[in-house]
Design a protein around this motif. Sequence first.
Motif, short mmCIF file in Angstrom:
data_model
loop_
_atom_site.label_atom_id
_atom_site.label_comp_id
_atom_site.label_asym_id
_atom_site.label_seq_id
_atom_site.Cartn_x
_atom_site.Cartn_y
_atom_site.Cartn_z
N ASN A 88 2.93 23.78 -15.81
CA ASN A 88 3.71 24.16 -16.78
C ASN A 88 2.78 24.60 -17.84
OD1 ASN A 88 6.16 23.70 -15.76
ND2 ASN A 88 6.33 21.40 -16.78
N ASN A 89 1.52 23.81 -18.00
CA ASN A 89 0.48 24.30 -19.11
C ASN A 89 -0.06 25.55 -18.88
OD1 ASN A 89 0.82 21.88 -20.72
ND2 ASN A 89 -0.88 20.82 -19.73
N ALA A 90 -0.35 25.87 -17.55
CA ALA A 90 -0.71 26.92 -17.06
C ALA A 90 0.27 28.26 -17.48
CB ALA A 90 -1.09 26.94 -15.64
N GLN A 91 1.30 28.14 -17.12
CA GLN A 91 2.49 29.05 -17.29
C GLN A 91 2.44 29.26 -19.08
OE1 GLN A 91 5.96 27.44 -15.66
NE2 GLN A 91 5.69 28.50 -13.83
N GLU A 92 2.18 28.25 -19.83
CA GLU A 92 2.33 28.47 -21.32
C GLU A 92 1.20 29.13 -21.75
OE1 GLU A 92 4.59 27.97 -23.61
OE2 GLU A 92 5.92 27.35 -22.11
N ASN A 93 -0.01 28.82 -21.18
CA ASN A 93 -1.45 29.65 -21.57
C ASN A 93 -1.35 30.83 -20.95
OD1 ASN A 93 -2.37 27.07 -22.32
ND2 ASN A 93 -3.71 26.50 -20.82
N ALA A 94 -0.68 31.24 -19.79
CA ALA A 94 -0.39 32.42 -19.49
C ALA A 94 0.15 33.28 -20.33
CB ALA A 94 -0.06 32.77 -18.06
N LYS A 95 1.39 32.88 -21.12
CA LYS A 95 2.23 33.54 -21.91
C LYS A 95 1.47 33.66 -23.24
CE LYS A 95 6.71 31.80 -20.18
NZ LYS A 95 7.90 30.63 -20.77
N VAL A 96 0.71 32.63 -23.72
CA VAL A 96 0.08 32.90 -24.92
C VAL A 96 -0.90 34.05 -24.74
CG1 VAL A 96 -1.47 31.59 -26.40
CG2 VAL A 96 0.37 30.70 -25.79
N ALA A 109 1.09 -1.16 0.02
CA ALA A 109 -0.14 -0.03 -0.11
C ALA A 109 0.96 1.23 -0.05
CB ALA A 109 -1.01 0.02 1.15
N LEU A 110 2.03 1.30 0.80
CA LEU A 110 2.88 2.36 0.69
C LEU A 110 3.46 2.59 -0.51
CD1 LEU A 110 4.37 4.56 2.24
CD2 LEU A 110 6.17 2.66 2.71
N GLU A 111 3.97 1.63 -1.20
CA GLU A 111 4.40 1.73 -2.63
C GLU A 111 3.55 2.27 -3.42
OE1 GLU A 111 5.98 -2.11 -3.34
OE2 GLU A 111 7.73 -2.10 -2.11
N GLU A 112 2.20 1.67 -3.52
CA GLU A 112 1.10 1.99 -4.28
C GLU A 112 0.99 3.58 -4.05
OE1 GLU A 112 -3.79 1.40 -4.96
OE2 GLU A 112 -2.35 -0.14 -4.00
N GLN A 113 0.65 3.93 -2.86
CA GLN A 113 0.68 5.54 -2.57
C GLN A 113 1.80 6.22 -2.99
OE1 GLN A 113 -2.35 6.69 -1.70
NE2 GLN A 113 -2.97 4.63 -1.72
N GLN A 114 2.98 6.04 -2.86
CA GLN A 114 4.02 6.44 -3.28
C GLN A 114 4.00 6.69 -4.79
OE1 GLN A 114 7.36 4.28 -1.68
NE2 GLN A 114 7.60 5.60 0.11
N GLN A 115 3.67 5.58 -5.48
CA GLN A 115 3.42 5.94 -6.86
C GLN A 115 2.29 7.03 -7.14
OE1 GLN A 115 2.72 1.75 -8.10
NE2 GLN A 115 5.12 1.38 -8.36
N LYS A 116 1.17 6.77 -6.55
CA LYS A 116 0.21 7.86 -6.76
C LYS A 116 0.66 9.19 -6.67
CE LYS A 116 -3.52 4.70 -5.97
NZ LYS A 116 -5.04 4.47 -5.40
N LEU A 117 1.32 9.22 -5.51
CA LEU A 117 2.01 10.56 -5.17
C LEU A 117 2.85 11.23 -6.25
CD1 LEU A 117 2.34 12.98 -3.11
CD2 LEU A 117 4.27 11.56 -1.95
N ALA A 118 3.86 10.44 -6.85
CA ALA A 118 4.86 10.65 -7.76
C ALA A 118 3.87 10.90 -8.98
CB ALA A 118 5.58 9.55 -8.00
N GLN A 119 2.97 10.17 -9.39
CA GLN A 119 1.97 10.58 -10.44
C GLN A 119 1.37 11.84 -10.32
OE1 GLN A 119 -0.55 7.24 -10.91
NE2 GLN A 119 0.89 6.12 -12.07
N ALA A 120 0.83 12.13 -9.25
CA ALA A 120 0.01 13.48 -8.72
C ALA A 120 1.12 14.60 -8.83
CB ALA A 120 -0.46 13.51 -7.46
N GLN A 121 2.43 14.20 -8.37
CA GLN A 121 3.31 15.40 -8.57
C GLN A 121 3.54 15.68 -9.68
OE1 GLN A 121 6.44 14.04 -6.14
NE2 GLN A 121 5.56 14.91 -4.31
N ALA A 122 3.84 14.67 -10.63
CA ALA A 122 4.20 14.72 -12.26
C ALA A 122 3.00 15.34 -12.86
CB ALA A 122 4.24 13.57 -12.72
N GLU A 123 1.76 15.29 -12.55
CA GLU A 123 0.51 15.85 -13.03
C GLU A 123 0.46 17.23 -12.63
OE1 GLU A 123 -2.48 16.14 -15.51
OE2 GLU A 123 -1.53 14.37 -15.43
N ALA A 124 0.64 17.66 -11.37
CA ALA A 124 0.72 19.03 -10.99
C ALA A 124 1.68 19.88 -11.77
CB ALA A 124 1.06 18.81 -9.50
N GLU A 125 2.91 19.19 -11.96
CA GLU A 125 4.12 19.89 -12.58
C GLU A 125 3.52 20.02 -14.03
OE1 GLU A 125 7.72 21.78 -13.21
OE2 GLU A 125 6.69 21.07 -11.18
#
Length: 185
Positions: A102-110, A82-98
Amino acid sequence: METFLLLMAEASAVNAELAEGNHGFGLNFDILETNLINLVIIIGVLFFFGRKVVGKTLSDRRERIEAAIVSAQKRATDAKAALEEQQQKLAQAQAEAEKIRNNAQENAKVAREKILATAATDIERMKETASQDLNAERDRAIAQLRQRVVSMALEKVESQLQTGVDNETQQKLIDRSIALLGGPS
């Protein structure tokens, strides 16, 4: 076991002497009188049956401990998974947040570039409109001034005509009026 039997024998002897009133120390070797047989039977029964009960109790306790250990290991394995699964989900969530950031910054520039381009276009259009309005207003003012000059010149000419201007002066006035109006010279 021998020590135990010896102690039992001595205890019986002391008990027998006390019962007789004899206060001395001695050994009673009468097996029936000392209840040695009864004690051996009781000890044997306790040893025979007690071993089974104690063995069963210890065996049950061992099984419960083993079951608890297996259960604890399973829970530890499940918790680790469960810890490994949650760590993977956390890593995915952090990647998605990043990615979202990045998309928000690009959209703001455009959006910023669009707004700046639109503002620049609006400013140019306003300048052109203002210039056109200014030119139109200037042309209108010039036209009004020409009309006013013409009407003033006509009034002056009429007044001079009424006072009697000679031909040469009349010709000069007409030529000057035509020149002011922008006609041929």
